[in-house]
Design a protein around this motif. Structure first.
Motif, PDB file in Angstrom:
ATOM      1  N   GLU A   1       1.028  12.590  -8.855  1.00  0.00           N
ATOM      2  CA  GLU A   1       0.866  11.304  -9.515  1.00  0.00           C
ATOM      3  C   GLU A   1       2.024  10.379  -9.166  1.00  0.00           C
TER       4      GLU A   1
ATOM      5  N   ASN B   1       0.962   5.414  -0.020  1.00  0.00           N
ATOM      6  CA  ASN B   1       0.309   6.719   0.121  1.00  0.00           C
ATOM      7  C   ASN B   1       1.425   7.740   0.238  1.00  0.00           C
TER       8      ASN B   1
ATOM      9  N   SER C   1      -6.060  -0.877  -6.773  1.00  0.00           N
ATOM     10  CA  SER C   1      -6.796   0.386  -6.734  1.00  0.00           C
ATOM     11  C   SER C   1      -5.822   1.540  -6.903  1.00  0.00           C
ATOM     12  N   ARG C   2      -6.350   2.671  -7.359  1.00  0.00           N
ATOM     13  CA  ARG C   2      -5.519   3.862  -7.582  1.00  0.00           C
ATOM     14  C   ARG C   2      -6.357   5.107  -7.346  1.00  0.00           C
ATOM     15  N   GLN C   3      -5.781   6.009  -6.535  1.00  0.00           N
ATOM     16  CA  GLN C   3      -6.330   7.346  -6.357  1.00  0.00           C
ATOM     17  C   GLN C   3      -5.177   8.327  -6.494  1.00  0.00           C
TER      18      GLN C   3
ATOM     19  N   LEU D   1      -1.906   4.106  -3.931  1.00  0.00           N
ATOM     20  CA  LEU D   1      -1.939   2.903  -4.748  1.00  0.00           C
ATOM     21  C   LEU D   1      -1.981   1.667  -3.854  1.00  0.00           C
ATOM     22  N   THR D   2      -2.628   0.615  -4.351  1.00  0.00           N
ATOM     23  CA  THR D   2      -2.668  -0.665  -3.646  1.00  0.00           C
ATOM     24  C   THR D   2      -2.308  -1.767  -4.634  1.00  0.00           C
ATOM     25  N   PHE D   3      -1.352  -2.635  -4.237  1.00  0.00           N
ATOM     26  CA  PHE D   3      -0.902  -3.737  -5.087  1.00  0.00           C
ATOM     27  C   PHE D   3      -1.016  -5.043  -4.311  1.00  0.00           C
TER      28      PHE D   3
ATOM     29  N   ASN E   1       0.848  -1.183   0.000  1.00  0.00           N
ATOM     30  CA  ASN E   1       0.000   0.000   0.000  1.00  0.00           C
ATOM     31  C   ASN E   1       0.884   1.233   0.000  1.00  0.00           C
TER      32      ASN E   1
ATOM     33  N   TYR F   1       9.018   3.583  -7.014  1.00  0.00           N
ATOM     34  CA  TYR F   1       8.042   4.446  -7.663  1.00  0.00           C
ATOM     35  C   TYR F   1       8.550   5.881  -7.628  1.00  0.00           C
TER      36      TYR F   1
ATOM     37  N   GLU G   1      -2.004  -4.227  -9.718  1.00  0.00           N
ATOM     38  CA  GLU G   1      -2.631  -3.035  -9.146  1.00  0.00           C
ATOM     39  C   GLU G   1      -4.096  -3.318  -8.823  1.00  0.00           C
TER      40      GLU G   1
END
Length: 747
Positions: A242, A236, A256-258, A262-264, A234, A282, A254
């Motif tokens: 971005e 944040n 989810s993405r906001q 990001l969550t992997f 996770n 990243y 992946e």
């Protein structure tokens, strides 16, 4: 060396593991030699969380499910051998916030090598990542459970049952160990271990590396065994920019993405456990400098009810950002304790740092013990000839010998930089010793900084080993807006020094101020002096405050051309990032340095409270492994339900002290005696020599011990045949004696 001792312990354990009969339909893969060598010590060091059976009696080693005939083994393993336990489950979860990652590994191991009716201690060993800090361990073994807890001296003394002395600690830097007592053969050990570590930043990218490479010999015996690996990541960033995925070691998908979140997830059935460390990188995209402020209200359980803030400034991805012209003085400790590998690594790093300087910079070098040895009487321009002369001078002059005097070279460096103009003056202090006048040194340097004002020399400090006072070095760098770092392992000196020098010597914005701080009702900033923003590292400061922040702010600073820069700071509230948890270790370390310098009991108590609340060990607190018997807990619940006792509870549970989590405040006596640079004194695991104290019947070298050692190398089946032959011969001998006795009686 500790590495060799640990490897020898595991090697002896693997030899003992050959006694285990896996069964006809089972499969056991012995460790493969590395590179054709008979033994490679480094290959047996843990590269992932591992659990070992601590065996001092070789006679208890056997398969708890399929008992087999085991020839008697004379003697004991003194000190004990370590048998790696087989692993049945493993899962990793990493939460990345700002520049910090919180890692949790959950796994299940089986005591596959001890007889079912016998028991032994088991040892968890965890190699942690960059600048790691252990946060806690939870263990379940049958009807028993254990968990770590951080407490102060007063609470420790109030508990009824005294703690056992042996419990683990750091075997070496970032290699944490914990002992689980008296685990029965055949038991399953379910473990959860948590720690924090810093994200590594380079060339605009954040990265995390977690040890996750398991050897083949932890694979269970069974050919058909469902093995599932799980990794959840996770991210944040907190920067509101971005986030771009760069590289990963495992097949993360992946989920989810906001914006900036990001969550992997990686989950797979595998034939073999992971043979590589988990790596992920990243980038946070921005084409220019940017910053912001995060705010967070305290929870109802927070003892400090002031709000928390975090100020961050990011250098952006522009590679041609102009760096300040530098005037650099290197101060190198050459006392007798630095002799050998520590000084050689420091010299290599110093030579590399000289090559990083540019033609517009100036430099000088001061080597010190009781006396000063200066490369030049003035600051020298960085030319090819001067740098070559400096390399020759280093080889000739930087030789270990004598005592330690830190005040004199610092004053000399301040004088050398007194005429620096339109440049960034830097002092880089490298030492492995502790001196008696450290508080006086801090006070004197604080006076120098106040006199010189905004362009005073930045004093960056680097501690080598465990004998120097790292809190003195941290305080000295904080006073002058410098950078602090340390190496507790001689092999890490060169690489950490190079990164420390690049981070401290490449400022792109200096004298940073934020005007809101003077308008708040109350503010507490860590560190108290805002450092410079360097090209290779984002700047993050945090603290507590009372008052009201406006919706936007501005940070001001000085660029390399001496012009002023104004950076807009967006202020926003956050609930997704646990700011108190992220900055707990930073606050504890800086508070401890301040408490040492000012000798303040109030600051000491504040550090203790943060340590206990965040479960981050400190100089003033202890980590205890507490045992809770599940059966007793059930009984307590029943007692409380019927209300028969008011004070029912597991007060007398076993407590095991975890040692080696504090680094102390230096060792002046070791410095005065010029003892070799201390890199910790690992006590666990001890050197392992199986059968070394075997029973001896005489002092003849052809006798017991060597015969036992020779026999230990024989094949098990051959030993069984030999034993049966000896028994048969003994029977024939007894039969012959009986016949002779009968014949005599008949006559």
């Amino acid at each position: 060396m500790a590495d060799d001792e640990f490897a020898k312990a595991v090697e002896d354990g693997l030899k003992l593991a050959k006694r285990i009969y896996a069964g006809k339909d089972r499969h056991f893969a012995p460790p493969r030699p590395v590179g054709g060598m008979e033994r490679s010590p480094v290959s047996l060091l843990p590269a992932a969380p591992m659990v070992y059976a601590v065996v001092d009696d070789p006679g208890i080693v056997d398969n708890p499910d399929i008992p087999s005939y085991q020839p008697h083994v004379y003697g004991r393993c003194d000190p004990p051998a370590l048998i790696p336990l087989q692993m049945n489950e493993i899962a990793l979860e990493a939460d990345c916030f700002l520049d910090t990652a919180f890692v949790a590994i959950r796994g299940r191991w089986r005591v596959h090598c001890i007889m079912r009716n016998r028991s032994c201690d088991c040892r968890l060993v965890v190699p942690m990542g960059e600048q790691g800090s252990i946060l806690g361990v939870e263990v379940e073994v049958g009807r028993k459970s254990y968990s770590t807890r951080v407490m102060d001296e007063e609470e420790n003394q109030n508990m009824e049952k005294p703690a056992r002395n042996e419990g683990g600690g750091f075997l070496k830097p970032q290699l944490f160990s914990l002992t689980i007592p008296e685990v029965s053969g055949g038991s399953d050990i379910s473990l959860t271990v948590r720690w924090s570590q810093k994200l590594f930043y380079k060339d605009g990218q954040f990265s995390i590396t977690v040890p996750f490479s398991f050897p083949e010999f932890v694979t269970p015996f069974a050919k058909i065994f469902a093995k599932t690996e799980k990794i959840q990541l996770n991210v944040n960033s907190g920067f509101g920019k971005e986030v771009l995925l760069q590289t990963t070691s495992h097949g993360l998908k992946e989920r989810s993405r906001q914006a900036g979140i990001l969550t992997f997830l990686y989950e797979a059935a595998v034939e073999q456990w992971s043979h590589r460390e988990f790596y992920f990188s990243y980038s946070v995209y921005s084409n220019d400098l940017f910053g912001g402020i995060l705010l967070q209200s305290p929870t109802m359980y927070d003892l400090d009810q002031r709000d928390t803030f975090c100020l961050y400034l990011f250098p952006g991805n522009i590679q041609n950002r102009k760096v300040f012209r530098r005037e650099v003085v290197f101060i190198v400790d050459i006392s007798g304790s630095m002799e050998g590998k520590p000084l050689e690594n420091v010299k290599n790093a110093l030579s590399t740092a000289l090559l990083e300087l540019t033609a517009v910079d100036k430099f000088n070098i001061i080597a010190f013990n009781e006396e000063l040895h200066s490369f030049s009487s003035c600051m020298e321009p960085v030319t090819e000839v001067k740098v070559e002369n400096a390399h020759e001078w280093i080889c000739k002059t930087v030789v270990a010998g004598g005592g330690t005097n830190i005040m004199h070279p610092l004053n000399e460096a301040i004088d050398l930089l007194s005429y620096a103009q339109d440049s960034a003056p830097h002092i880089f202090l490298i030492t492995d010793g502790s001196v008696e006048d450290e508080r006086d040194i801090c006070s004197t340097m604080r006076t120098h900084v106040a006199k010189r004002g905004s362009m005073s020399p930045r004093i960056s400090t680097f501690g080598v080993g465990s004998y120097c006072n790292h809190y003195f070095l941290r305080m000295l760098s904080s006073i002058s807006k410098g950078q602090y770092d340390a190496a507790y392992d001689p092999d890490l000196i060169e690489s950490r020094m190079q990164r420390w020098f690049m981070r401290a010597s490449s400022p792109i914005v200096m004298n940073i101020t934020v005007d809101i701080f003077k308008h708040l009702d109350e503010v507490e900033v860590y560190p108290s002096h805002i450092p410079d923003l360097s090209v290779g590292c984002p700047l993050i400061v945090s603290g507590r405050y009372q008052g009201k922040f406006p919706d936007s702010l501005k940070a001001k600073g000085i660029l390399a051309d001496m012009s002023e820069i104004v950076i807009d700071l967006e202020v926003k509230n956050t609930k997704d990032i646990p700011l108190e948890k992220v900055f707990a270790k930073q606050h504890i370390d800086l508070l401890t340095a301040e408490a040492w310098f000012s000798e303040s009991k109030q600051l000491k108590e504040k550090a203790i409270k943060i340590s206990m609340r965040s479960s981050v060990p400190s100089e003033y607190t202890y980590m205890i492994l507490l045992q809770t018997d599940t059966e007793k807990q059930d009984a307590v619940k029943q007692v409380k339900k019927h209300g028969s006792q008011k004070d029912a509870g597991p007060k007398n549970c076993l407590r095991i002290r975890v040692h080696g989590l504090a680094i102390g405040f230096g060792n002046v006596n070791a410095t005065l005696e010029n003892l070799p640079t201390g890199f910790g004194e690992p006590k666990l695991p001890e050197t392992n020599y199986v059968y070394e104290k075997a029973v001896r019947c005489c002092d003849n070298y052809c006798c017991c011990m060597y015969i036992i050692k020779a026999c230990s190398k024989l094949n098990d089946r051959l030993v069984i045949v030999m034993t049966q032959c000896c028994a048969a011969l003994s029977f024939l001998g007894c039969y012959e004696c009986c016949c002779a006795a009968c014949c005599e009686s008949s006559n």
